[in-house]
Enzyme design. Structure first.
Site, PDB file in Angstrom:
ATOM      1  N   HIS A 117      -9.491   0.936   5.622  1.00 55.09           N
ATOM      2  CA  HIS A 117      -8.491   0.183   4.861  1.00 55.09           C
ATOM      3  C   HIS A 117      -8.732  -1.328   5.030  1.00 55.09           C
ATOM      4  O   HIS A 117      -7.822  -2.109   5.264  1.00 55.09           O
ATOM      5  CB  HIS A 117      -7.065   0.552   5.294  1.00 55.09           C
ATOM      6  CG  HIS A 117      -6.025   0.200   4.271  1.00 55.09           C
ATOM      7  ND1 HIS A 117      -5.299  -0.976   4.304  1.00 55.09           N
ATOM      8  CD2 HIS A 117      -5.596   0.861   3.174  1.00 55.09           C
ATOM      9  CE1 HIS A 117      -4.456  -1.016   3.282  1.00 55.09           C
ATOM     10  NE2 HIS A 117      -4.625   0.094   2.577  1.00 55.09           N
TER      11      HIS A 117
ATOM     12  N   ASP B 246      -2.672   1.856  -4.271  1.00 54.71           N
ATOM     13  CA  ASP B 246      -4.032   2.066  -3.751  1.00 54.71           C
ATOM     14  C   ASP B 246      -4.144   3.340  -2.926  1.00 54.71           C
ATOM     15  O   ASP B 246      -5.183   3.584  -2.290  1.00 54.71           O
ATOM     16  CB  ASP B 246      -4.500   0.851  -2.939  1.00 54.71           C
ATOM     17  CG  ASP B 246      -3.594   0.505  -1.777  1.00 54.71           C
ATOM     18  OD1 ASP B 246      -2.409   0.864  -1.814  1.00 54.71           O
ATOM     19  OD2 ASP B 246      -4.072  -0.137  -0.822  1.00 54.71           O
TER      20      ASP B 246
END
Length: 304
Positions: free
Chosen positions: A268, A64
């Site tokens: 995040h 990611d």
């Protein structure tokens, strides 16, 4: 100095959210920070010119944060890129990218340079007369670095009324801006302090993703204008943060407070949460200046 958040969620792309990637515009540079899936699309949505990205900083080798890199490198080739491209990231990133290029029979028509990182102490990655980029060693499940971006303001501001009164020619302006005294035709020496004002305070941005709560980074980021710190979980699920070596919003705020930063940007986020507002509320109980990252959102870092 402007930060554009291309993606600010953890783990996987979703219909309305993207994993991590950012663009920092500083002193005529456009730096790409991490490059998850979907980064190309987000770059186009934000109208950021691909050709101006010459330096890419990858924090760690979790998907990611870098699975979009090979696609972007390939697109650069299709766009007939000529500029050199520099990629900074953990040891292994060169092998991964070159393997994909070889397996697909692809190539780059431009010079592709990899700067692989292994140090567990802070090191300077890039520096010119206007900006410095250095690592912030982080504590995560794999080798990870954050990045500290700093302006270098050497030039003093001209005191135009004083310079005009003394009839100093423009040819001497650069010398004055860099601290030089001036000798007039009649022999008088005019000290620089009478001709200039102090330069603006150099701005700085610290990017810290992914990491668990780690006070060792505090001296490296002390006093930065903007700190991006991951906040994958809320405090009521701190056991998940501890197990996965991530941080909570409260922990991110604690780091910001200890480091006496000017502004905290949270990101995040785990996609388990339906809203990011609780992250802001939680962090503000520790540190009052909190922003929430949002895909596609721009943040200006003002001059102090």
């Amino acid at each position: 100095m402007k930060l554009t958040v291309l993606g600010c969620y953890a783990a996987t792309p979703r219909t309305f959210s993207n994993p991590t990637a950012q663009v920092l515009e500083i002193k005529n540079h456009i730096f790409l920070i991490d490059c998850a899936e979907g980064t190309q699309v987000q770059l186009r949505k934000s109208k950021i010119k691909f050709s101006k990205i010459n330096h890419i900083f990858i924090s760690h080798l979790h998907g990611d944060h870098f699975y979009g890199l090979i696609g972007l490198i390939s697109t650069f080739m299709l766009l007939n890129r000529e500029n050199d491209l520099h990629v900074y990231g953990p040891k292994g990133i060169k092998e991964i990218i070159l393997l994909q290029l070889r397996a697909s029979g692809s190539y780059t028509g431009y010079n592709l340079y990899f700067h692989e990182l292994e140090s567990t102490t802070s090191e300077i990655l890039y520096e010119d007369e206007k900006v410095r980029v250095s690592t912030i060693p982080l504590h995560h499940r794999v080798y990870t670095n954050g990045f500290l971006f700093q302006e270098k303001n050497k030039e003093r501001k001209l005191n135009i009324p004083a310079i005009t009164e003394l009839e100093i020619e423009p040819v001497y302006f650069r010398k004055i801006q860099y601290g030089g005294d001036i000798t007039l035709e009649d022999g008088r020496v005019i000290p620089n302090a009478d001709l200039t004002f102090d330069p603006a305070v150099a701005r700085s941005y610290a990017y810290c993703s992914d990491t668990c709560y780690d006070e060792r980074i505090v001296p490296l980021i002390h006093g930065v204008d903007l700190l991006y710190h991951e906040s994958t979980f809320l405090e009521n699920e701190s056991h998940l943060a501890e197990r996965t070596l991530h941080a909570t919003a409260k922990q991110a705020a604690s780091i910001a407070k200890q480091a006496e930063v000017h502004q905290l940007l949270l990101g995040h986020f785990s996609t388990r949460y339906g809203s990011t507002e609780p992250f802001k509320t939680e962090a503000e109980s520790i540190f009052p200046q909190v922003w929430l990252a949002e895909d596609g959102k721009e943040f200006e870092i003002p001059q102090r």
